[in-house]
Design a protein around this motif. Structure first.
Motif, PDB file in Angstrom:
ATOM      1  N   GLN A 251      11.248   3.198  -6.436  1.00  0.00           N
ATOM      2  CA  GLN A 251      10.582   4.004  -7.462  1.00  0.00           C
ATOM      3  C   GLN A 251       9.473   4.846  -6.862  1.00  0.00           C
ATOM      4  OE1 GLN A 251       9.625   2.612 -11.401  1.00  0.00           O
ATOM      5  NE2 GLN A 251      10.902   0.803 -11.182  1.00  0.00           N
ATOM      6  N   ALA A 252       8.676   4.252  -5.974  1.00  0.00           N
ATOM      7  CA  ALA A 252       7.573   4.999  -5.354  1.00  0.00           C
ATOM      8  C   ALA A 252       8.099   6.025  -4.358  1.00  0.00           C
ATOM      9  CB  ALA A 252       6.617   4.032  -4.663  1.00  0.00           C
ATOM     10  N   ALA A 253       9.151   5.662  -3.621  1.00  0.00           N
ATOM     11  CA  ALA A 253       9.722   6.579  -2.636  1.00  0.00           C
ATOM     12  C   ALA A 253      10.249   7.841  -3.297  1.00  0.00           C
ATOM     13  CB  ALA A 253      10.846   5.879  -1.868  1.00  0.00           C
ATOM     14  N   LYS A 254      10.852   7.689  -4.465  1.00  0.00           N
ATOM     15  CA  LYS A 254      11.384   8.851  -5.180  1.00  0.00           C
ATOM     16  C   LYS A 254      10.281   9.742  -5.730  1.00  0.00           C
ATOM     17  CE  LYS A 254      15.896   6.899  -6.361  1.00  0.00           C
ATOM     18  NZ  LYS A 254      16.796   6.418  -7.436  1.00  0.00           N
ATOM     19  N   GLN A 255       9.044   9.230  -5.724  1.00  0.00           N
ATOM     20  CA  GLN A 255       7.884  10.038  -6.102  1.00  0.00           C
ATOM     21  C   GLN A 255       7.137  10.531  -4.862  1.00  0.00           C
ATOM     22  OE1 GLN A 255       5.628   8.830  -9.762  1.00  0.00           O
ATOM     23  NE2 GLN A 255       6.710   6.893  -9.469  1.00  0.00           N
ATOM     24  N   ASN A 256       7.853  10.492  -3.722  1.00  0.00           N
ATOM     25  CA  ASN A 256       7.372  11.066  -2.460  1.00  0.00           C
ATOM     26  C   ASN A 256       6.182  10.342  -1.848  1.00  0.00           C
ATOM     27  OD1 ASN A 256       9.310  13.200  -2.512  1.00  0.00           O
ATOM     28  ND2 ASN A 256       8.052  14.271  -4.010  1.00  0.00           N
ATOM     29  N   ASP A 257       6.092   9.037  -2.061  1.00  0.00           N
ATOM     30  CA  ASP A 257       5.049   8.268  -1.380  1.00  0.00           C
ATOM     31  C   ASP A 257       5.552   7.919   0.019  1.00  0.00           C
ATOM     32  OD1 ASP A 257       2.466   6.454  -1.806  1.00  0.00           O
ATOM     33  OD2 ASP A 257       3.941   5.308  -0.664  1.00  0.00           O
ATOM     34  N   PRO A 258       4.899   8.416   1.092  1.00  0.00           N
ATOM     35  CA  PRO A 258       5.412   8.191   2.446  1.00  0.00           C
ATOM     36  C   PRO A 258       5.375   6.738   2.893  1.00  0.00           C
ATOM     37  CG  PRO A 258       3.264   9.264   2.510  1.00  0.00           C
ATOM     38  CD  PRO A 258       3.700   9.270   1.087  1.00  0.00           C
ATOM     39  N   PHE A 259       4.446   5.941   2.355  1.00  0.00           N
ATOM     40  CA  PHE A 259       4.399   4.526   2.708  1.00  0.00           C
ATOM     41  C   PHE A 259       5.605   3.792   2.114  1.00  0.00           C
ATOM     42  CE2 PHE A 259      -0.022   5.982   2.724  1.00  0.00           C
ATOM     43  CZ  PHE A 259      -0.380   5.648   4.023  1.00  0.00           C
ATOM     44  N   ALA A 260       5.885   4.083   0.845  1.00  0.00           N
ATOM     45  CA  ALA A 260       7.032   3.461   0.193  1.00  0.00           C
ATOM     46  C   ALA A 260       8.334   3.932   0.819  1.00  0.00           C
ATOM     47  CB  ALA A 260       7.020   3.768  -1.302  1.00  0.00           C
ATOM     48  N   GLN A 261       8.398   5.205   1.203  1.00  0.00           N
ATOM     49  CA  GLN A 261       9.607   5.724   1.839  1.00  0.00           C
ATOM     50  C   GLN A 261       9.875   4.998   3.158  1.00  0.00           C
ATOM     51  OE1 GLN A 261       8.379   9.822   1.875  1.00  0.00           O
ATOM     52  NE2 GLN A 261       9.551  10.332   0.031  1.00  0.00           N
ATOM     53  N   ASN A 262       8.811   4.768   3.933  1.00  0.00           N
ATOM     54  CA  ASN A 262       8.984   4.026   5.180  1.00  0.00           C
ATOM     55  C   ASN A 262       9.414   2.581   4.907  1.00  0.00           C
ATOM     56  OD1 ASN A 262       8.532   3.724   8.189  1.00  0.00           O
ATOM     57  ND2 ASN A 262       7.113   2.186   7.407  1.00  0.00           N
ATOM     58  N   ASN A 263       8.788   1.964   3.905  1.00  0.00           N
ATOM     59  CA  ASN A 263       9.149   0.585   3.558  1.00  0.00           C
ATOM     60  C   ASN A 263      10.585   0.490   3.061  1.00  0.00           C
ATOM     61  OD1 ASN A 263       6.609  -0.389   4.231  1.00  0.00           O
ATOM     62  ND2 ASN A 263       5.800  -0.124   2.160  1.00  0.00           N
ATOM     63  N   LEU A 264      10.997   1.486   2.278  1.00  0.00           N
ATOM     64  CA  LEU A 264      12.369   1.492   1.766  1.00  0.00           C
ATOM     65  C   LEU A 264      13.363   1.659   2.918  1.00  0.00           C
ATOM     66  CD1 LEU A 264      14.052   1.394  -0.838  1.00  0.00           C
ATOM     67  CD2 LEU A 264      13.920   3.894  -0.918  1.00  0.00           C
ATOM     68  N   GLY A 265      13.020   2.527   3.868  1.00  0.00           N
ATOM     69  CA  GLY A 265      13.873   2.696   5.032  1.00  0.00           C
ATOM     70  C   GLY A 265      14.029   1.395   5.800  1.00  0.00           C
TER      71      GLY A 265
END
Length: 305
Positions: A186-200
């Motif tokens: 949810q956070a990654a889809k809102q362009n949060d780079p920390f969440a995007q890294n965690n999701l990766g």
């Protein structure tokens, strides 16, 4: 006085007049007319308008149209806060945490509590941080988790990432990679780079989702483009798991392909190495470096081998 046909007239009370002053002040502020904005807001603030009181506080804190004064800022913030304005309550709490107002961290916690009661997601998030670190309150990771989740449910991006982290580690909640993945996403889809890294990382490890290095690199690239340097390292660690190919067509032909970074992918030249993340309908999404910047794009399958 305002006349209404066939009905008579109504008198605009102090509340309505104050609201009108606030709106006029906002328009003046947006035009850069700070003195006029302050005049309108002061008029409304003295009539008890909390939004105008908060606006005056900001003007005194920033020194816009007036001499900067934290004491005057506090005066107006406090009036707005006492009138129940959550934004003012949050700002007072932040000033205590920043040390700009004399007081203990517990003072910040008290104001955050009041704002949270009013439904402020920002206050819930900040309380989560305080309880996690034991600042101004007794440390309690379970309370921190509840606060983060309440804020996350209101769409607070940083809270979504934080509650995801707590679910991933099992701190304050029962560990659940599935819940962690859901909140990170949810956070990654809102362009949060920390969440995007965690999701990766979740994709790369196969936690909460089936392992998929292509998706891992996709989210690492998104995070890296958002300024997350750790994600750059994660990209390099994941690349050996992807298929490497070469561009065999000219950049003119590549321009016909849709791309998430059109200008950069249009500069690809024959012989450039790319890593394929996936293919669909005759096109492949590829990863490559453009002047050191991690980049994604779509290329026709006829142009790579």
């Amino acid at each position: 006085m305002k006349w209404l046909p066939l009905v008579g007239f109504v008198f605009l009370g102090a509340s309505a007049l104050a609201s009108a002053n606030y709106e006029t002040g906002l328009q003046e502020y947006q035009r850069g007319h700070y003195a006029s904005a302050i005049h309108e807001w002061r008029t409304a603030a003295e009539r008890g308008n909390a939004d105008s009181q908060f606006a005056l506080g900001m003007m005194f804190e920033r020194g816009q149209g007036v001499g900067a004064s934290i004491d005057e800022a506090y005066k107006w913030y406090r009036l707005a806060a006492d009138n129940g304005l959550a934004d003012a309550q949050v700002r007072l709490a932040e000033l205590y945490l920043l040390g700009r107002l004399e007081g203990e961290p517990s003072s910040a916690a008290q104001w955050f509590e009041r704002a949270a009661t009013s439904g402020s997601a920002a206050a819930q998030f900040q309380l989560g941080l305080l309880y996690l670190e034991g600042e101004g309150v007794d440390a309690d990771s379970s309370i921190a988790a509840r606060r983060f989740e309440l804020a996350a449910e209101q769409g607070h991006v940083a809270a979504q990432n934080n509650i995801g982290s707590l679910y991933e580690t099992g701190r304050g909640v029962e560990q659940s990679f599935t819940r962690a993945f859901e909140w990170y996403e949810q956070a990654a889809k809102q362009n949060d780079p920390f969440a995007q890294n965690n999701l990766g990382a979740m994709h790369a490890r196969g936690q909460g989702v089936e392992r998929n290095h292509a998706w891992a690199v996709f989210w690492f690239v998104m995070a890296a483009q958002g300024g997350n340097d750790v994600a750059r390292e994660n990209i390099e660690a994941s690349l050996p798991n992807l298929e490497e190919k070469k561009i065999v067509g000219s950049s003119v032909n590549i321009r016909s392909g849709a791309s998430t970074n059109f200008d950069r992918i249009a500069s690809l030249t024959r012989g450039t190495s790319v890593y394929v993340l996936g293919s669909m309908d005759g096109w492949s999404q590829v990863y490559f470096q453009d002047n050191g910047l991690p980049t994604l794009g779509w290329v026709s399958n006829t142009l790579i081998e």
